[in-house]
Design a protein around this motif. Sequence first.
Motif, PDB file in Angstrom:
ATOM      1  N   ASP A  31      62.716  64.043  44.960  1.00  0.00           N
ATOM      2  CA  ASP A  31      63.315  62.968  44.158  1.00  0.00           C
ATOM      3  C   ASP A  31      64.221  62.080  45.001  1.00  0.00           C
ATOM      4  OD1 ASP A  31      62.250  63.782  41.537  1.00  0.00           O
ATOM      5  OD2 ASP A  31      63.517  65.549  41.819  1.00  0.00           O
ATOM      6  N   GLN A  32      64.912  62.702  45.965  1.00  0.00           N
ATOM      7  CA  GLN A  32      65.795  61.957  46.858  1.00  0.00           C
ATOM      8  C   GLN A  32      65.789  62.605  48.234  1.00  0.00           C
ATOM      9  OE1 GLN A  32      69.822  61.821  45.347  1.00  0.00           O
ATOM     10  NE2 GLN A  32      69.342  60.225  43.845  1.00  0.00           N
ATOM     11  N   VAL A  33      66.196  61.815  49.228  1.00  0.00           N
ATOM     12  CA  VAL A  33      66.447  62.341  50.570  1.00  0.00           C
ATOM     13  C   VAL A  33      67.909  62.047  50.884  1.00  0.00           C
ATOM     14  CG1 VAL A  33      65.968  62.060  53.034  1.00  0.00           C
ATOM     15  CG2 VAL A  33      64.075  62.089  51.384  1.00  0.00           C
ATOM     16  N   TRP A  34      68.633  63.097  51.261  1.00  0.00           N
ATOM     17  CA  TRP A  34      70.021  62.930  51.689  1.00  0.00           C
ATOM     18  C   TRP A  34      70.070  62.995  53.205  1.00  0.00           C
ATOM     19  CZ3 TRP A  34      73.494  66.441  48.066  1.00  0.00           C
ATOM     20  CH2 TRP A  34      73.361  65.992  46.740  1.00  0.00           C
ATOM     21  N   PHE A  60      75.361  54.755  55.873  1.00  0.00           N
ATOM     22  CA  PHE A  60      75.556  54.041  54.604  1.00  0.00           C
ATOM     23  C   PHE A  60      74.944  52.642  54.682  1.00  0.00           C
ATOM     24  CE2 PHE A  60      77.983  51.004  52.080  1.00  0.00           C
ATOM     25  CZ  PHE A  60      77.798  51.527  50.803  1.00  0.00           C
ATOM     26  N   LEU A  61      75.257  51.914  55.750  1.00  0.00           N
ATOM     27  CA  LEU A  61      74.727  50.551  55.917  1.00  0.00           C
ATOM     28  C   LEU A  61      73.200  50.550  55.983  1.00  0.00           C
ATOM     29  CD1 LEU A  61      77.280  49.232  58.581  1.00  0.00           C
ATOM     30  CD2 LEU A  61      77.096  48.474  56.191  1.00  0.00           C
ATOM     31  N   ALA A  62      72.636  51.544  56.673  1.00  0.00           N
ATOM     32  CA  ALA A  62      71.181  51.602  56.862  1.00  0.00           C
ATOM     33  C   ALA A  62      70.437  51.942  55.579  1.00  0.00           C
ATOM     34  CB  ALA A  62      70.847  52.641  57.934  1.00  0.00           C
ATOM     35  N   THR A  63      71.088  52.685  54.678  1.00  0.00           N
ATOM     36  CA  THR A  63      70.359  53.217  53.504  1.00  0.00           C
ATOM     37  C   THR A  63      70.688  52.513  52.199  1.00  0.00           C
ATOM     38  OG1 THR A  63      72.062  54.919  53.151  1.00  0.00           O
ATOM     39  CG2 THR A  63      70.170  55.523  54.532  1.00  0.00           C
ATOM     40  N   GLU A  64      71.611  51.560  52.201  1.00  0.00           N
ATOM     41  CA  GLU A  64      72.048  50.995  50.914  1.00  0.00           C
ATOM     42  C   GLU A  64      70.953  50.232  50.172  1.00  0.00           C
ATOM     43  OE1 GLU A  64      75.535  48.607  51.422  1.00  0.00           O
ATOM     44  OE2 GLU A  64      74.697  47.461  53.069  1.00  0.00           O
ATOM     45  N   ASP A  65      69.896  49.830  50.855  1.00  0.00           N
ATOM     46  CA  ASP A  65      68.779  49.151  50.170  1.00  0.00           C
ATOM     47  C   ASP A  65      67.656  50.114  49.778  1.00  0.00           C
ATOM     48  OD1 ASP A  65      70.043  46.663  50.367  1.00  0.00           O
ATOM     49  OD2 ASP A  65      69.220  46.302  52.365  1.00  0.00           O
ATOM     50  N   PHE A  66      67.866  51.414  49.971  1.00  0.00           N
ATOM     51  CA  PHE A  66      66.864  52.439  49.654  1.00  0.00           C
ATOM     52  C   PHE A  66      67.417  53.344  48.549  1.00  0.00           C
ATOM     53  CE2 PHE A  66      66.060  51.101  53.960  1.00  0.00           C
ATOM     54  CZ  PHE A  66      64.674  51.128  54.102  1.00  0.00           C
ATOM     55  N   PRO A  67      67.044  53.104  47.288  1.00  0.00           N
ATOM     56  CA  PRO A  67      67.652  53.862  46.186  1.00  0.00           C
ATOM     57  C   PRO A  67      67.410  55.368  46.230  1.00  0.00           C
ATOM     58  CG  PRO A  67      65.948  52.343  45.372  1.00  0.00           C
ATOM     59  CD  PRO A  67      66.130  52.058  46.828  1.00  0.00           C
ATOM     60  N   LYS A  68      66.360  55.809  46.909  1.00  0.00           N
ATOM     61  CA  LYS A  68      66.075  57.248  46.956  1.00  0.00           C
ATOM     62  C   LYS A  68      66.672  57.937  48.181  1.00  0.00           C
ATOM     63  CE  LYS A  68      61.666  57.018  44.439  1.00  0.00           C
ATOM     64  NZ  LYS A  68      60.220  57.294  44.549  1.00  0.00           N
TER      65      LYS A  68
END
Length: 195
Positions: A31-34, A60-68
Amino acid sequence: MKIGLYFGTFNPIHVGHLIIANHMAEHADLDQVWMVVTPHNPLKKKSTLLADHHRLEMVFLATEDFPKIKPSDIEFKLSQPNYTVNTLVHLEEKYPEHAFSLIMGEDNLKSFHKWKNYEAILAHHEIYVYPRVGFTDENDNHLFKNHPKIHLIDAPVVEISSTAIRDHIKKGKNVLALLPQKVWAYIDHNNFYKK
């Protein structure tokens, strides 16, 4: 929720990390990747790492456009050096509603039997493995080949390394194609990796 844990020092996070994380989030049954930012990998010299908060900010900057895909600082609060088995126990206690799995490359799977309490990890968690250059069926007859908890995922093979990126920046080379734009802006603004 089923959460895939992608551990790394992310020094810095690059497009290769995002390609793997996004592929796992979209194509594995997660469902998600942390993205778990590791303060101190027992196998790496701490002196080569940027401060924890800088590496977390870049994730944080790299992933903020990836909701999962979510950044995680869970290991910042644990004793160092960090061992995955301890982190998993902590996460299970903190988030009993989630099921946690590991995401790792074939190279890590090959040495997984050397990890602290690897049997306990395998008894309680699924492992999603992405391909790495130089690992094929012919030369990859490791212990875990047909284990029911280990899933080989047909993800893209990415040949980008944070070490090479740091070296390129130090030499004044253009690394824009290898980093998310916001991550490059953060590195450039702070003059990281130039010395």
